[in-house]
Design an enzyme around this catalytic site. Structure first.
Site, short mmCIF file in Angstrom:
data_model
loop_
_atom_site.label_atom_id
_atom_site.label_comp_id
_atom_site.label_asym_id
_atom_site.label_seq_id
_atom_site.Cartn_x
_atom_site.Cartn_y
_atom_site.Cartn_z
N ARG A 116 0.86 -1.19 0.00
CA ARG A 116 0.00 0.00 0.00
C ARG A 116 0.90 1.24 0.00
NH1 ARG A 116 -3.39 -2.71 -1.65
NH2 ARG A 116 -5.48 -3.15 -0.85
N GLU A 172 -2.31 7.59 -4.98
CA GLU A 172 -2.64 6.95 -6.26
C GLU A 172 -4.11 7.11 -6.63
OE1 GLU A 172 -1.62 2.81 -5.22
OE2 GLU A 172 -3.74 2.32 -5.42
N HIS A 228 -0.50 -0.05 -9.84
CA HIS A 228 -1.27 -0.98 -9.00
C HIS A 228 -1.81 -2.16 -9.84
CE1 HIS A 228 -3.50 -1.11 -4.92
NE2 HIS A 228 -3.36 -2.33 -5.39
P1 NAD Z 1 -1.55 -11.09 4.92
O1 NAD Z 1 -2.56 -10.59 5.90
O2 NAD Z 1 -1.56 -12.53 4.55
O3 NAD Z 1 -0.08 -10.74 5.45
C1 NAD Z 1 0.26 -9.54 6.04
C2 NAD Z 1 1.36 -9.83 7.06
O4 NAD Z 1 1.85 -8.60 7.57
C3 NAD Z 1 0.86 -10.65 8.25
O5 NAD Z 1 1.72 -11.78 8.45
C4 NAD Z 1 0.95 -9.69 9.42
O6 NAD Z 1 1.25 -10.30 10.67
C5 NAD Z 1 2.10 -8.78 8.96
N1 NAD Z 1 2.17 -7.50 9.64
C6 NAD Z 1 1.17 -6.75 10.16
N2 NAD Z 1 1.68 -5.63 10.72
C7 NAD Z 1 3.02 -5.69 10.54
C8 NAD Z 1 4.09 -4.85 10.91
N3 NAD Z 1 3.89 -3.70 11.57
N4 NAD Z 1 5.35 -5.21 10.56
C9 NAD Z 1 5.57 -6.37 9.89
N5 NAD Z 1 4.59 -7.22 9.54
C10 NAD Z 1 3.34 -6.89 9.87
O7 NAD Z 1 -1.70 -10.17 3.65
P2 NAD Z 1 -1.22 -10.50 2.16
O8 NAD Z 1 -2.31 -11.22 1.44
O9 NAD Z 1 0.15 -11.08 2.21
O10 NAD Z 1 -1.18 -9.02 1.54
C11 NAD Z 1 -0.23 -8.07 2.02
C12 NAD Z 1 -0.62 -6.70 1.51
O11 NAD Z 1 -0.46 -6.66 0.10
C13 NAD Z 1 -2.10 -6.36 1.74
O12 NAD Z 1 -2.29 -5.74 2.99
C14 NAD Z 1 -2.42 -5.43 0.60
O13 NAD Z 1 -2.31 -4.11 1.09
C15 NAD Z 1 -1.32 -5.67 -0.43
N6 NAD Z 1 -1.82 -6.14 -1.73
C16 NAD Z 1 -1.45 -5.46 -2.84
C17 NAD Z 1 -1.88 -5.89 -4.10
C18 NAD Z 1 -1.48 -5.18 -5.39
O14 NAD Z 1 -2.11 -5.40 -6.44
N7 NAD Z 1 -0.44 -4.36 -5.40
C19 NAD Z 1 -2.73 -7.00 -4.19
C20 NAD Z 1 -3.06 -7.68 -3.02
C21 NAD Z 1 -2.61 -7.25 -1.79
#
Ligand code: NAD
Length: 335
Positions: free
Chosen positions: A235, A264, A296
């Site tokens: 994000r 964005e 994105h």
């Molecule tokens: P997820 O919930 O499986 O994993 C997120 C991880 O981050 C978890 O293990 C959590 O414990 C950890 N976390 C939370 N706070 C933290 C911190 N302060 N420091 C370190 N780790 C921390 O999520 P995911 O499916 O792996 O997705 C991750 C992110 O990717 C989503 O939150 C979303 O914003 C982003 N995303 C982007 C796209 C894109 O098209 N660019 C698509 C899907 C998801």
């Protein structure tokens, strides 16, 4: 059920229409981005389907609730763009798509990492101009380098594994939950400060929360390894873009690849090629040879779109049938 689907593009129409053959909902595809003004378009639609840059603050939700909306179905994983407390107070349930294709995002992340390091974006532009010189295209490679993965959930874990087992990087990770499988694969969990100080490449995969907002700012950039490369496919607001511009100018940051950007919402998903972009920070970022920005698109694969549509429509069916919502996003506990 009747679903008003905001911010729709041609690919959303195709994937939702195709998946809806199994569900039979009535879907109204709306192009506008959802905000307090456009929310009136959803009057009479019990379900609203929204995407990452739709603006679901308390005033938008109040208009939706007034118009009879009872379910907001986010067709994305992140839920930082919705006021969950306001939704709960208005009796609007919220669901999301927690996992649709972590592979889509993790593969794109690795693609950005390699493109940035090996300057594939620059090479592509050069070759189109019949410039086959290699000066300025020198890369460092991934093998043997130290990669830092912030957040080892679904996406981060795949990235960490690919970097460790596929490319032979030394992989540092930070997360409040330790993934034992990654540790067994040789990933080392360290505090975020140590990760920043030691990693040649930092890749962000944690969600956007108040705690992670501007995780990469002037202070953390100053503490990082000089010349480090930053990748963000999570994000935009995890990164302070002003500080990144300063870091690039001094060379403290050696390269940046972004698929997301804090502002964005004013830019991405639209063709602005005939417009004058007003965001000076974004425009400055694009002037650096060692910056690679995509709009994105990390999620954008056929399997991911299919999974998004299928999961969203199946949540709507569960809601219509009064069944428990497996993908419900709960309201945060009252402060
Ligand atoms: P997820 O919930 O499986 O994993 C997120 C991880 O981050 C978890 O293990 C959590 O414990 C950890 N976390 C939370 N706070 C933290 C911190 N302060 N420091 C370190 N780790 C921390 O999520 P995911 O499916 O792996 O997705 C991750 C992110 O990717 C989503 O939150 C979303 O914003 C982003 N995303 C982007 C796209 C894109 O098209 N660019 C698509 C899907 C998801």
């Amino acid at each position: 059920m009747r679903i008003a689907c905001f911010s729709t593009k041609a690919y959303d129409r195709l994937s939702f229409t195709d998946a809806n053959r199994d569900f039979g909902h009535e879907i109204g595809f709306l192009e506008p981005r959802l905000d307090a003004v456009t929310a009136t378009l959803a009057a009479g639609w019990p379900v609203v389907c929204a995407f990452v840059n739709d603006h679901l603050d308390a005033s938008t939700l109040a208009v939706l609730a007034e118009g009879g909306t009872r379910l907001v179905a986010l067709r994305c994983a992140g839920f930082n763009n919705i006021d969950l407390s306001a939704a709960a107070a208005l009796g609007v349930a919220v669901v999301r798509v927690p996992a649709y294709s972590p592979h889509a995002v993790s593969e794109f992340t690795i693609g950005l990492m390699i493109s940035l390091d090996r300057k594939i974006h620059r090479a592509w532009a050069r070759v189109r101009e019949n410039n086959f010189a290699l000066d300025g295209l020198l890369g460092l490679g991934l093998h043997g380098r130290v990669a830092g993965v912030v957040g080892t959930g679904r996406i981060g874990a795949l990235v960490a594994r690919a970097l460790r087992q596929g490319f032979g990087c030394e992989v540092l990770a930070t997360d409040r939950v330790v993934d034992a499988g990654l540790v067994a694969a040789g990933v080392r969990y360290v505090p975020v400060e140590q990760l920043l100080a030691e990693a040649d490449i930092v890749t962000l995969h944690c969600p956007l929360t108040p705690e992670t907002h501007h995780l990469v700012d002037a202070a953390s950039i100053a503490r990082a390894r000089p010349g480090f490369q930053l990748i963000n496919t999570s994000r935009g607001a995890l990164v302070d873009a002003d500080a990144v511009v300063d870091g690039l100018k001094t060379g403290q940051i050696g390269g940046v690849a972004l698929d997301v950007y804090e502002q964005e919402g004013d830019l991405f998903f639209e063709d602005l090629s005939n417009e004058i972009i007003q965001d000076d920070v974004f425009q400055r970022l694009l002037t650096f040879p060692n910056v690679l920005v995509t709009g994105h698109q990390a999620f954008l694969t056929h399997p991911a779109l299919h999974a998004i549509a299928h999961t969203t429509l199946s949540s709507v069916s569960a809601f219509a049938a009064g069944l428990p919502l497996a993908n419900r996003v709960p309201a945060p506990p009252a402060a």
